[in-house]
Scaffold this motif. Structure first.
Motif, PDB file in Angstrom:
ATOM      1  N   ASN A 195      -1.449  -2.189  -3.708  1.00  0.00           N
ATOM      2  CA  ASN A 195      -1.845  -1.468  -2.568  1.00  0.00           C
ATOM      3  C   ASN A 195      -1.201  -1.068  -1.539  1.00  0.00           C
ATOM      4  N   LEU A 196       0.099  -1.924  -1.332  1.00  0.00           N
ATOM      5  CA  LEU A 196       1.112  -1.675  -0.534  1.00  0.00           C
ATOM      6  C   LEU A 196       2.294  -1.114  -0.830  1.00  0.00           C
ATOM      7  N   SER A 218      -4.808 -10.531   8.319  1.00  0.00           N
ATOM      8  CA  SER A 218      -4.743  -9.079   8.045  1.00  0.00           C
ATOM      9  C   SER A 218      -3.328  -8.861   7.923  1.00  0.00           C
ATOM     10  N   LEU A 219      -3.095  -7.943   7.027  1.00  0.00           N
ATOM     11  CA  LEU A 219      -1.507  -7.338   6.966  1.00  0.00           C
ATOM     12  C   LEU A 219      -1.322  -6.709   8.251  1.00  0.00           C
ATOM     13  N   ASN A 220      -2.440  -6.170   9.029  1.00  0.00           N
ATOM     14  CA  ASN A 220      -1.977  -5.122  10.145  1.00  0.00           C
ATOM     15  C   ASN A 220      -1.341  -5.867  11.230  1.00  0.00           C
ATOM     16  N   THR A 236      -3.192 -13.106   2.365  1.00  0.00           N
ATOM     17  CA  THR A 236      -3.452 -11.633   2.925  1.00  0.00           C
ATOM     18  C   THR A 236      -3.850 -10.804   2.023  1.00  0.00           C
ATOM     19  N   ARG A 237      -4.530  -9.778   2.353  1.00  0.00           N
ATOM     20  CA  ARG A 237      -4.742  -8.665   1.264  1.00  0.00           C
ATOM     21  C   ARG A 237      -4.648  -7.224   2.292  1.00  0.00           C
ATOM     22  N   VAL A 238      -4.431  -6.263   1.728  1.00  0.00           N
ATOM     23  CA  VAL A 238      -4.619  -5.101   2.369  1.00  0.00           C
ATOM     24  C   VAL A 238      -5.989  -4.732   2.573  1.00  0.00           C
ATOM     25  N   THR A 239      -6.433  -4.244   3.839  1.00  0.00           N
ATOM     26  CA  THR A 239      -7.636  -3.949   4.378  1.00  0.00           C
ATOM     27  C   THR A 239      -8.040  -2.415   3.868  1.00  0.00           C
ATOM     28  N   GLN A 264       6.000  -2.147   3.322  1.00  0.00           N
ATOM     29  CA  GLN A 264       5.024  -3.148   3.843  1.00  0.00           C
ATOM     30  C   GLN A 264       5.193  -4.440   3.119  1.00  0.00           C
TER      31      GLN A 264
END
Length: 219
Positions: free
Chosen positions: A213-214, A192-194, A120-123, A218
């Motif tokens: 970026n988190l 997606s992290l969402n 997962t990565r932050v979009t 989060q």
């Protein structure tokens, strides 16, 4: 000192012990260099264990060997089932994602310690948001997964010396390479992290790419 399971253990005491932490790496360069990990600290004593040498081809992880001391230490924690949470910090191009992917593929496909890899990565959008792209969650994540794809290409390159480098070079020709890529992709889920809240992952190798970026919340 004593030996067990192919490693040498040391029990030491001295003024440095107070500053040592469990899972911290210690080293002493010299004619007989020592690379070790702190297992536990009890009062004025610390217990050390020598690390596995991932710079040597016989210990290659998915065809990858460590290029320096730090990468060697990183592979030691990534390949250790006792360590649940690893954070890798380093400049761009130091091999953080590559080493993590190599360790995860080895433990999912070879030793079968975990059932699958979740990446997962932050979009963080530059321009359009993820919602504008057509397709499933996995397809929408594709633009953000370029870095992972680049690393998979490196890990699955046909090696010059066929069998020496382990899995990366062990599959025959382009057909074998394509089949390997399909197998690898079937065991990697991109999320997606969402949509990660409330998920429970059992026996999975979870990679959070670009974690800086988190926010801590989060994480």
């Amino acid at each position: 000192s004593w030996q067990a399971n192919g490693h040498t253990y040391y029990r030491i005491k001295g003024p440095l012990v107070a500053s040592m932490l469990p899972n911290e790496f210690v080293f002493q360069e010299g004619p007989n260099p020592l690379y070790a990990k702190v297992l536990k600290v009890e009062g004025k004593q610390a217990e050390l264990v020598t690390v596995r040498d991932y710079t040597h081809h016989k210990n290659a992880v998915w065809g990858i060997t460590a290029r320096n001391r730090e990468q060697n230490f990183a592979l030691n924690v990534l390949m250790d089932p006792e360590i649940d949470f690893v954070t890798l910090l380093g400049q761009a191009g130091t091999g953080k994602t590559l080493l993590t992917l190599a360790a995860s593929l080895t433990q999912v496909l070879e030793t079968k310690r975990y059932s699958e890899i979740i990446i997962t990565r932050v979009t963080v959008p530059v321009g359009e948001d993820i919602g504008f792209l057509p397709g499933t969650e996995e397809e929408k994540m594709t633009p953000w997964m370029g870095a992972i794809e680049d690393n998979l290409d490196v890990l699955n390159k046909p090696s010059e010396t066929s069998d020496k480098n382990g899995p990366a070079g062990a599959y025959g020709g382009d057909w074998g390479r394509a089949a390997t890529m399909d197998l690898i992709r079937s065991r990697i889920k991109i999320k997606s992290l969402n949509f990660m809240r409330g998920r429970t992952f059992i026996n999975k190798f979870l990679i959070i790419d670009e974690a800086q970026n988190l926010t801590p919340k989060q994480m």
